[in-house]
Write a protein that holds these residues in place. Structure first.
Motif, PDB file in Angstrom:
ATOM      1  N   PHE A 162       3.537  -5.950  -2.733  1.00 32.08           N
ATOM      2  CA  PHE A 162       2.169  -5.457  -2.728  1.00 32.08           C
ATOM      3  C   PHE A 162       2.012  -4.217  -3.591  1.00 32.08           C
ATOM      4  O   PHE A 162       1.013  -4.054  -4.284  1.00 32.08           O
ATOM      5  N   ALA A 163       2.997  -3.344  -3.571  1.00 29.67           N
ATOM      6  CA  ALA A 163       2.951  -2.153  -4.418  1.00 29.67           C
ATOM      7  C   ALA A 163       2.985  -2.548  -5.887  1.00 29.67           C
ATOM      8  O   ALA A 163       2.241  -1.996  -6.703  1.00 29.67           O
ATOM      9  N   ALA A 164       3.815  -3.510  -6.237  1.00 28.35           N
ATOM     10  CA  ALA A 164       3.896  -3.976  -7.632  1.00 28.35           C
ATOM     11  C   ALA A 164       2.588  -4.629  -8.057  1.00 28.35           C
ATOM     12  O   ALA A 164       2.115  -4.409  -9.183  1.00 28.35           O
ATOM     13  N   ASP A 165       1.980  -5.421  -7.177  1.00 20.55           N
ATOM     14  CA  ASP A 165       0.693  -6.046  -7.487  1.00 20.55           C
ATOM     15  C   ASP A 165      -0.364  -4.988  -7.758  1.00 20.55           C
ATOM     16  O   ASP A 165      -1.144  -5.097  -8.700  1.00 20.55           O
ATOM     17  N   ARG A 166      -0.402  -3.948  -6.955  1.00 24.06           N
ATOM     18  CA  ARG A 166      -1.381  -2.877  -7.159  1.00 24.06           C
ATOM     19  C   ARG A 166      -1.120  -2.147  -8.463  1.00 24.06           C
ATOM     20  O   ARG A 166      -2.049  -1.792  -9.178  1.00 24.06           O
ATOM     21  N   GLN A 167       0.142  -1.906  -8.778  1.00 23.19           N
ATOM     22  CA  GLN A 167       0.496  -1.221 -10.021  1.00 23.19           C
ATOM     23  C   GLN A 167       0.029  -2.029 -11.224  1.00 23.19           C
ATOM     24  O   GLN A 167      -0.481  -1.477 -12.184  1.00 23.19           O
ATOM     25  N   GLU A 168       0.176  -3.354 -11.173  1.00 24.77           N
ATOM     26  CA  GLU A 168      -0.260  -4.213 -12.265  1.00 24.77           C
ATOM     27  C   GLU A 168      -1.765  -4.199 -12.446  1.00 24.77           C
ATOM     28  O   GLU A 168      -2.271  -4.385 -13.549  1.00 24.77           O
ATOM     29  N   LEU A 169      -2.525  -3.981 -11.366  1.00 25.62           N
ATOM     30  CA  LEU A 169      -3.980  -3.972 -11.439  1.00 25.62           C
ATOM     31  C   LEU A 169      -4.534  -2.664 -12.012  1.00 25.62           C
ATOM     32  O   LEU A 169      -5.674  -2.620 -12.444  1.00 25.62           O
ATOM     33  N   ARG A 170      -3.736  -1.617 -11.993  1.00 30.69           N
ATOM     34  CA  ARG A 170      -4.211  -0.321 -12.497  1.00 30.69           C
ATOM     35  C   ARG A 170      -4.387  -0.358 -14.001  1.00 30.69           C
ATOM     36  O   ARG A 170      -3.604  -0.979 -14.710  1.00 30.69           O
ATOM     37  N   PRO A 171      -5.424   0.329 -14.507  1.00 30.51           N
ATOM     38  CA  PRO A 171      -5.664   0.338 -15.965  1.00 30.51           C
ATOM     39  C   PRO A 171      -4.611   1.126 -16.710  1.00 30.51           C
ATOM     40  O   PRO A 171      -3.939   1.947 -16.248  1.00 30.51           O
TER      41      PRO A 171
END
Length: 171
Positions: A162-171
């Motif tokens: 989940f942390a990696a998914d959020r990191q990928e979504l960041r601009p």
């Protein structure tokens, strides 16, 4: 630092918790300091995933309709977490509330007692059942136990994903 059973100054304060979750606290901030200094880039400081670690017996003994300090703090915790940040609940010491799990960790996912505590945790923390991870702690063991490691590593894997998914979504 965590929640306490009293309204005293020990433990984390609501305003500090909110500030951390909103990204207002910089990395390496010391909470015993009265100053909040450092980078004001809120998005950079915002957590990717919040892991709530709580003892299974504390959840089991918590009354949902009780207005005790601890119950109120636990129930309000999910309102502090921004909606775009994943929350995971780790229920520790599950072997202390179930003889079945105490005898064999392999019963952790089939035990009715553990399942009822998982359901209660979903109501308290406002998360889905699939985001609540029961585990058994290492206590006096000197060697690694594969059966104990599986639930712990499963929770860790979900948190990292989940942390990696959020990191990928960041601009």
């Amino acid at each position: 630092m965590g929640f306490t059973h009293t309204n005293s100054d020990t433990g984390i304060k609501d305003e500090d918790l909110k500030a951390v979750l909103e990204g207002e606290i910089p990395t390496y901030h010391e909470f015993n300091s009265s100053e909040r200094t450092g980078d004001q880039n809120k998005e950079e400081n915002k957590p990717h995933c919040v892991i709530i670690v709580v003892s299974a017996d504390a959840v089991q003994n918590m009354q949902l309709n009780n207005d005790s300090v601890l119950t109120t703090k636990m129930k309000n915790l999910h309102s502090f977490i921004p909606s775009d940040v994943t929350r995971i609940v780790v229920l520790t010491k599950c072997d202390t509330i179930s003889d079945l799990v105490h005898k064999s960790i392999t019963n952790i996912y089939t035990c009715q007692t553990i399942y009822s505590v998982v359901q209660k945790a979903t109501k308290i923390f406002g998360t889905q059942e699939s985001m609540v991870f029961p585990i058994v702690n290492y206590f006096k063991e000197w060697r690694l136990d594969r059966e104990k490691n599986v639930p712990i590593l499963y929770a860790l894997m979900f948190a990292l994903n989940f942390a990696a998914d959020r990191q990928e979504l960041r601009p």
